[in-house]
Scaffold this motif. Structure first.
Motif, PDB file in Angstrom:
ATOM      1  N   ASP A   1       0.921  -1.337   0.117  1.00  0.00           N
ATOM      2  CA  ASP A   1      -0.325  -0.217   0.156  1.00  0.00           C
ATOM      3  C   ASP A   1       0.962   1.021   0.050  1.00  0.00           C
ATOM      4  OD1 ASP A   1      -1.811  -1.575   0.730  1.00  0.00           O
ATOM      5  OD2 ASP A   1      -2.978  -1.050   2.053  1.00  0.00           O
ATOM      6  N   VAL A   2       1.869   1.238   0.672  1.00  0.00           N
ATOM      7  CA  VAL A   2       2.481   2.543   0.923  1.00  0.00           C
ATOM      8  C   VAL A   2       3.929   2.342  -0.616  1.00  0.00           C
ATOM      9  CG1 VAL A   2       5.247   3.319   1.680  1.00  0.00           C
ATOM     10  CG2 VAL A   2       3.603   2.115   3.014  1.00  0.00           C
ATOM     11  N   LEU A   3       3.652   1.557  -1.261  1.00  0.00           N
ATOM     12  CA  LEU A   3       4.758   1.399  -2.277  1.00  0.00           C
ATOM     13  C   LEU A   3       3.901   2.095  -3.441  1.00  0.00           C
ATOM     14  CD1 LEU A   3       6.955  -1.594  -2.194  1.00  0.00           C
ATOM     15  CD2 LEU A   3       7.571   0.799  -2.199  1.00  0.00           C
ATOM     16  N   GLU A   4       1.885   1.323  -3.641  1.00  0.00           N
ATOM     17  CA  GLU A   4       2.342   1.695  -4.901  1.00  0.00           C
ATOM     18  C   GLU A   4       0.759   2.959  -4.418  1.00  0.00           C
ATOM     19  OE1 GLU A   4      -1.022  -1.012  -4.781  1.00  0.00           O
ATOM     20  OE2 GLU A   4       0.360  -2.923  -5.735  1.00  0.00           O
ATOM     21  N   GLY A   5       1.313   3.716  -3.698  1.00  0.00           N
ATOM     22  CA  GLY A   5       1.193   5.259  -3.290  1.00  0.00           C
ATOM     23  C   GLY A   5      -0.363   6.090  -2.114  1.00  0.00           C
ATOM     24  N   LYS A   6      -0.813   4.222  -2.065  1.00  0.00           N
ATOM     25  CA  LYS A   6      -1.990   4.374  -1.248  1.00  0.00           C
ATOM     26  C   LYS A   6      -2.115   5.076   0.088  1.00  0.00           C
ATOM     27  CE  LYS A   6      -3.543   0.302  -4.197  1.00  0.00           C
ATOM     28  NZ  LYS A   6      -4.359  -0.986  -4.377  1.00  0.00           N
ATOM     29  N   GLN A   7      -0.410   4.572   0.575  1.00  0.00           N
ATOM     30  CA  GLN A   7      -1.572   4.842   1.879  1.00  0.00           C
ATOM     31  C   GLN A   7      -0.609   6.109   2.026  1.00  0.00           C
ATOM     32  OE1 GLN A   7       0.778   1.565   4.526  1.00  0.00           O
ATOM     33  NE2 GLN A   7       0.308   3.068   7.021  1.00  0.00           N
ATOM     34  N   TYR A   8       0.410   6.614   1.310  1.00  0.00           N
ATOM     35  CA  TYR A   8       1.179   7.619   2.411  1.00  0.00           C
ATOM     36  C   TYR A   8       1.076   8.630  -0.342  1.00  0.00           C
ATOM     37  CZ  TYR A   8       3.148  12.358   3.700  1.00  0.00           C
ATOM     38  OH  TYR A   8       4.026  13.246   3.525  1.00  0.00           O
ATOM     39  N   ARG A   9       0.376   8.998  -0.186  1.00  0.00           N
ATOM     40  CA  ARG A   9       0.522   9.481  -1.647  1.00  0.00           C
ATOM     41  C   ARG A   9       2.177  10.846  -1.729  1.00  0.00           C
ATOM     42  NH1 ARG A   9      -1.810   8.303  -6.474  1.00  0.00           N
ATOM     43  NH2 ARG A   9      -3.072   7.733  -5.523  1.00  0.00           N
ATOM     44  N   LEU A  10       2.952  10.795  -2.554  1.00  0.00           N
ATOM     45  CA  LEU A  10       3.804  11.665  -3.362  1.00  0.00           C
ATOM     46  C   LEU A  10       4.028  12.046  -4.477  1.00  0.00           C
ATOM     47  CD1 LEU A  10       7.069  10.056  -1.313  1.00  0.00           C
ATOM     48  CD2 LEU A  10       5.360  12.014  -1.019  1.00  0.00           C
ATOM     49  N   GLN A  11       3.846  12.812  -5.460  1.00  0.00           N
ATOM     50  CA  GLN A  11       3.866  13.445  -6.493  1.00  0.00           C
ATOM     51  C   GLN A  11       5.036  12.576  -7.310  1.00  0.00           C
ATOM     52  OE1 GLN A  11       2.373  15.464  -7.567  1.00  0.00           O
ATOM     53  NE2 GLN A  11       1.838  16.335  -5.819  1.00  0.00           N
ATOM     54  N   HIS A  12       5.830  11.747  -6.492  1.00  0.00           N
ATOM     55  CA  HIS A  12       6.426  10.900  -7.355  1.00  0.00           C
ATOM     56  C   HIS A  12       6.400   8.967  -6.575  1.00  0.00           C
ATOM     57  CE1 HIS A  12       9.071  14.374  -8.689  1.00  0.00           C
ATOM     58  NE2 HIS A  12       8.569  15.135  -7.451  1.00  0.00           N
ATOM     59  N   PRO A  13       6.812   8.485  -7.730  1.00  0.00           N
ATOM     60  CA  PRO A  13       6.896   7.129  -6.869  1.00  0.00           C
ATOM     61  C   PRO A  13       7.395   6.487  -5.777  1.00  0.00           C
ATOM     62  CG  PRO A  13       8.077   7.078  -9.087  1.00  0.00           C
ATOM     63  CD  PRO A  13       7.612   8.113  -9.262  1.00  0.00           C
ATOM     64  N   TRP A  14       7.730   5.397  -4.951  1.00  0.00           N
ATOM     65  CA  TRP A  14       8.357   5.189  -4.058  1.00  0.00           C
ATOM     66  C   TRP A  14       8.708   3.834  -4.272  1.00  0.00           C
ATOM     67  CZ3 TRP A  14       7.881   6.199   1.445  1.00  0.00           C
ATOM     68  CH2 TRP A  14       7.440   6.510   2.434  1.00  0.00           C
ATOM     69  N   VAL A  15      10.072   4.326  -4.136  1.00  0.00           N
ATOM     70  CA  VAL A  15      10.644   2.894  -4.753  1.00  0.00           C
ATOM     71  C   VAL A  15      11.855   2.001  -3.112  1.00  0.00           C
ATOM     72  CG1 VAL A  15      12.900   2.821  -5.149  1.00  0.00           C
ATOM     73  CG2 VAL A  15      12.122   4.788  -5.961  1.00  0.00           C
ATOM     74  N   GLY A  16      10.836   0.375  -4.086  1.00  0.00           N
ATOM     75  CA  GLY A  16      11.896  -0.499  -2.378  1.00  0.00           C
ATOM     76  C   GLY A  16      13.030  -0.516  -2.309  1.00  0.00           C
ATOM     77  N   ILE A  17      13.591  -0.881  -1.264  1.00  0.00           N
ATOM     78  CA  ILE A  17      15.018  -1.100  -1.236  1.00  0.00           C
ATOM     79  C   ILE A  17      15.592  -3.043  -0.270  1.00  0.00           C
ATOM     80  CG2 ILE A  17      17.320  -0.612  -1.395  1.00  0.00           C
ATOM     81  CD1 ILE A  17      16.579   0.820  -3.309  1.00  0.00           C
ATOM     82  N   VAL A  18      16.289  -3.140  -1.375  1.00  0.00           N
ATOM     83  CA  VAL A  18      16.288  -4.420  -0.266  1.00  0.00           C
ATOM     84  C   VAL A  18      17.873  -4.330   0.477  1.00  0.00           C
ATOM     85  CG1 VAL A  18      16.891  -6.868   0.117  1.00  0.00           C
ATOM     86  CG2 VAL A  18      14.462  -5.693  -0.591  1.00  0.00           C
ATOM     87  N   ASN A  19      18.984  -4.111   1.237  1.00  0.00           N
ATOM     88  CA  ASN A  19      19.982  -4.209   1.645  1.00  0.00           C
ATOM     89  C   ASN A  19      20.529  -5.302   2.030  1.00  0.00           C
ATOM     90  OD1 ASN A  19      19.511  -1.020   1.608  1.00  0.00           O
ATOM     91  ND2 ASN A  19      18.949  -0.687   3.735  1.00  0.00           N
ATOM     92  N   ARG A  20      22.239  -4.778   2.033  1.00  0.00           N
ATOM     93  CA  ARG A  20      22.209  -5.726   2.544  1.00  0.00           C
ATOM     94  C   ARG A  20      22.600  -6.169   4.310  1.00  0.00           C
ATOM     95  NH1 ARG A  20      29.183  -4.716   2.133  1.00  0.00           N
ATOM     96  NH2 ARG A  20      28.003  -2.572   2.906  1.00  0.00           N
ATOM     97  N   SER A  21      21.873  -7.719   4.629  1.00  0.00           N
ATOM     98  CA  SER A  21      22.150  -7.744   5.970  1.00  0.00           C
ATOM     99  C   SER A  21      23.623  -7.843   6.479  1.00  0.00           C
ATOM    100  CB  SER A  21      21.355  -9.601   5.729  1.00  0.00           C
ATOM    101  OG  SER A  21      22.446 -10.215   5.519  1.00  0.00           O
ATOM    102  N   GLN A  22      23.205  -7.141   8.418  1.00  0.00           N
ATOM    103  CA  GLN A  22      24.334  -7.240   8.934  1.00  0.00           C
ATOM    104  C   GLN A  22      25.232  -8.538   8.489  1.00  0.00           C
ATOM    105  OE1 GLN A  22      24.385  -4.536  10.517  1.00  0.00           O
ATOM    106  NE2 GLN A  22      27.058  -5.664  10.463  1.00  0.00           N
ATOM    107  N   GLN A  23      24.191  -9.400   8.824  1.00  0.00           N
ATOM    108  CA  GLN A  23      25.182 -10.758   8.029  1.00  0.00           C
ATOM    109  C   GLN A  23      26.376 -10.332   6.631  1.00  0.00           C
ATOM    110  OE1 GLN A  23      23.665 -14.630   7.832  1.00  0.00           O
ATOM    111  NE2 GLN A  23      24.874 -15.897   8.564  1.00  0.00           N
ATOM    112  N   ASP A  24      25.788  -9.838   5.671  1.00  0.00           N
ATOM    113  CA  ASP A  24      26.490  -9.662   4.790  1.00  0.00           C
ATOM    114  C   ASP A  24      27.575  -8.968   4.804  1.00  0.00           C
ATOM    115  OD1 ASP A  24      24.407 -11.902   3.615  1.00  0.00           O
ATOM    116  OD2 ASP A  24      23.691  -9.610   2.307  1.00  0.00           O
ATOM    117  N   ILE A  25      27.343  -8.032   5.707  1.00  0.00           N
ATOM    118  CA  ILE A  25      28.001  -6.974   6.013  1.00  0.00           C
ATOM    119  C   ILE A  25      29.767  -7.414   6.499  1.00  0.00           C
ATOM    120  CG2 ILE A  25      28.603  -4.429   7.550  1.00  0.00           C
ATOM    121  CD1 ILE A  25      25.661  -3.639   6.214  1.00  0.00           C
ATOM    122  N   ASN A  26      28.639  -8.266   7.371  1.00  0.00           N
ATOM    123  CA  ASN A  26      30.132  -8.247   8.866  1.00  0.00           C
ATOM    124  C   ASN A  26      30.954  -9.744   7.497  1.00  0.00           C
ATOM    125  OD1 ASN A  26      29.224  -7.637  10.883  1.00  0.00           O
ATOM    126  ND2 ASN A  26      28.368  -9.163  11.430  1.00  0.00           N
TER     127      ASN A  26
END
Length: 610
Positions: free
Chosen positions: A227-252
């Motif tokens: 709902d957030v990424l589709e702009g339904k929960q909080y709408r912005l003029q620009h699209p939301w972008v989802g990110i998957v970061n490295r986990s702490q294990q990946d960083i270590n």
């Protein structure tokens, strides 16, 4: 039309030049050039994944990590795309001749440069660190990483740290040319997001805000952020972008950032919740989206940026004119004489009524001198007792026969000596006014403010001349008083016997010549004569003071100085034109800013319409 690379690169160059001159945004007051340039500010709470997003965009592990506030100075991150196969490297503005190919060394340099300004405390500073990264794995983009928003001060931090950080972040994002990259973790309620809350306050329409959701893979099972990424929960003029970061294990484990990017793409492609948004997810898409939007904003803002630059150039030129341009090597004597004449014009304007102050001289003659003359102790000096004493002493062993001429002369002479005090006081009062006018004229001669040495010499020469004029005037007014004593007005005394006959016989016996009535008559006659002289001196003392002091000050105040300057060597003239170091620094700073703004205008003209 200019390419994306040329426009963003142009802004990068101007930003670096601004920072060198101390203009690095984040300040109060009017819009500076740095702040007029569009930029992307990265905003998020602590532990929102802000650093991981930046590293994903760059494709390198290069930011300091740790607990508490790690980012304590703004980091201006300028990304430059290079051709495939070229070596990646980084450069810092504070170390321009050093290339970093080891990004672990980049991390250490960021930490060391932060400590250089803030110390090893947990204080923050608004002075940015400029880092440029050249890589084939990035897009042309500039990001400003700001300290993470926090709610509680930890040990070692001042109580004001929460508000200090918010004020710093707000000073960037409230500027109309700032694009806000609001980072929020998906495993927390978006309504409590520090970044969104601040973005909503400064950009209520959402026109300048890009929303980024991190930690999508860490959400509770059975939940999603669709709902957030589709702009339904909080709408912005620009699209939301989802990110998957490295986990702490990946960083270590030091998992490679390129591998992390691939895993991120695989996550979205295989996700039942976000598969339909796969083309609008991930750090690579975010970087391209921001780069394209930044280029578009820069293109839109070019006219207003040029207008700001032209306005500032005019202001800087005016400031330089006000401070004065540098003196030519062979123009010392001419400049000194011009400055002296400028001071002399101001001084004469004060005397002649063009400027206030000259009227105080008339006040000396019209108020101070008459008041002083009225206070002279003639009543006491010509009292019955004193007249008897002076006349008796003047007669000696043989009383006067007809009129006590010696007594008259002594009484008149001693009475006239009282006029010396008011006469000298008038001269001193005129001198004080002239000195004050010299001081005011020097302070009002704008061109002199550049040259404290010359100013001091002009002041000294003018005051020295005024001292000479005062001495001449003092001698003249004293001579006027002495002249009155040296030769009495005979006609005045020839009338006395006639006036005496009206009141009685002036040739009464000697036994009556020391009688009270006779002595009072003598005192009255002397006072009448002294009053006549007083009227004369009331007119002649001002004439003498004006002639000897005011007239000479107008005619020849700096004549002696001119004759001395003409004999000086070129080096000595140069020393007289030594400027105030603070003023020289200010002129140099303005000249550098002027050079920057003119270069920026030329570059924009060259790039914007290619």
């Amino acid at each position: 039309m200019a390419t994306m690379e040329s426009l963003i690169g142009l802004v990068n160059r101007i930003q670096r030049a601004c920072t060198v001159l101390g203009d690095h945004g984040g300040g109060d007051g009017s819009l500076s050039l740095w702040e007029a340039l569009p930029s992307v500010a990265v905003v998020g709470g602590q532990s929102s994944g802000k650093s991981s997003v930046l590293e994903s965009v760059v494709g390198r592990d290069f930011l300091p990590r740790g607990s508490g506030i790690v980012t304590r100075r703004p980091l201006v991150l300028q990304l430059h795309k290079t051709d495939d196969g070229q070596t990646e490297y980084a450069e810092f503005l504070h170390a321009p001749k050093k290339k970093f190919t080891d990004f672990a060394a980049v991390r250490k340099e960021i930490a060391d440069e932060t400590d250089r300004i803030t110390g090893r405390t947990k204080q923050i500073s608004n002075v940015p660190i400029h880092l440029s990264i050249y890589s084939p794995n990035v897009v042309n983009l500039t990001l400003i990483d700001l300290p993470g928003l926090t709610k509680v001060a930890v040990e070692g931090q001042p109580d004001s740290i929460v508000q200090d950080i918010e004020n710093m972040v707000r000073s960037y994002v409230e500027k109309p040319n700032c694009i806000i990259l609001a980072i929020s973790p998906a495993n927390q309620d978006i309504a409590t997001s520090d970044a969104i809350k601040l973005a909503r306050e400064v950009d209520p329409s959402g026109e300048r805000t890009f929303g980024v959701l991190t930690k999508l893979d860490l959400m509770d099972k059975g939940t999603n952020a669709r709902d957030v990424l589709e702009g339904k929960q909080y709408r912005l003029q620009h699209p939301w972008v989802g990110i998957v970061n490295r986990s702490q294990q990946d960083i270590n484990k030091n998992v490679d950032m390129m591998a992390a990017r691939r895993r991120e793409r695989e996550y979205f492609m295989s996700s039942p919740d976000y598969g339909h948004l796969v083309d609008q997810m991930g750090s690579e898409y975010l970087a391209k989206l921001l780069s394209k939007h930044l280029e578009s904003v820069i293109r839109q803002r070019i006219p207003s940026i040029i207008a700001l630059i032209n306005k500032t150039i005019d202001q800087l030129e005016s400031e330089l004119d006000h401070l004065g341009r540098p003196i030519a090597a062979d123009g010392g004597l001419y400049t000194i004489l011009e400055l002296c004449r400028a001071f002399d014009r101001v001084f004469k304007e004060h005397l002649d009524g063009g400027r206030p102050g000259g009227d105080r001289i008339y006040g000396v003659f019209d108020n101070q001198l008459p008041a002083a003359l009225k206070k002279l102790p003639f009543d006491r000096h010509l009292s019955l007792q004193n007249v008897r004493k002076v006349v008796s002493e003047a007669d000696g062993y043989q009383p006067h026969l007809i009129a006590p001429e010696q007594g008259y002369r002594r009484l008149i002479d001693s009475s006239l000596s009282f006029f010396k005090g008011p006469a000298e006081a008038s001269v001193d009062a005129v001198h004080f006014v002239l000195k004050e006018l010299v001081r005011k004229s020097i302070s009002e001669t704008e061109a002199l403010k550049r040259f404290p040495s010359l100013t001091a010499e002009i002041a000294a020469a003018a005051n020295e001349a005024l001292e000479r004029f005062r001495e001449d005037s003092r001698k003249t007014v004293l001579r006027l008083v002495e002249m009155e004593s040296a030769y009495l007005t005979v006609e005045f005394f020839r009338k006395l016997p006639l006036e005496g006959e009206k009141g009685g016989n002036p040739t009464a016996p000697n036994m009556d010549r020391y009688a009270d009535n006779h002595l009072r008559r003598i005192g009255t006659n002397v006072l009448s004569y002294v009053n006549m002289v007083c009227d004369t001196l009331r007119n002649s003392i001002p004439k003498a003071a004006v002639y000897c002091q005011v007239r000479e000050a107008k005619r020849s105040l700096l004549d002696h100085f001119y004759s001395q300057v003409g004999k000086r060597e070129k080096q000595q003239l140069g020393q007289m034109l030594d400027e105030d170091p603070t003023l020289m620094e200010k002129r140099q700073a303005i000249a550098k800013r002027l050079e920057l703004y003119k270069a920026a205008r030329d570059e924009i003209d060259a790039v914007a319409w290619k």
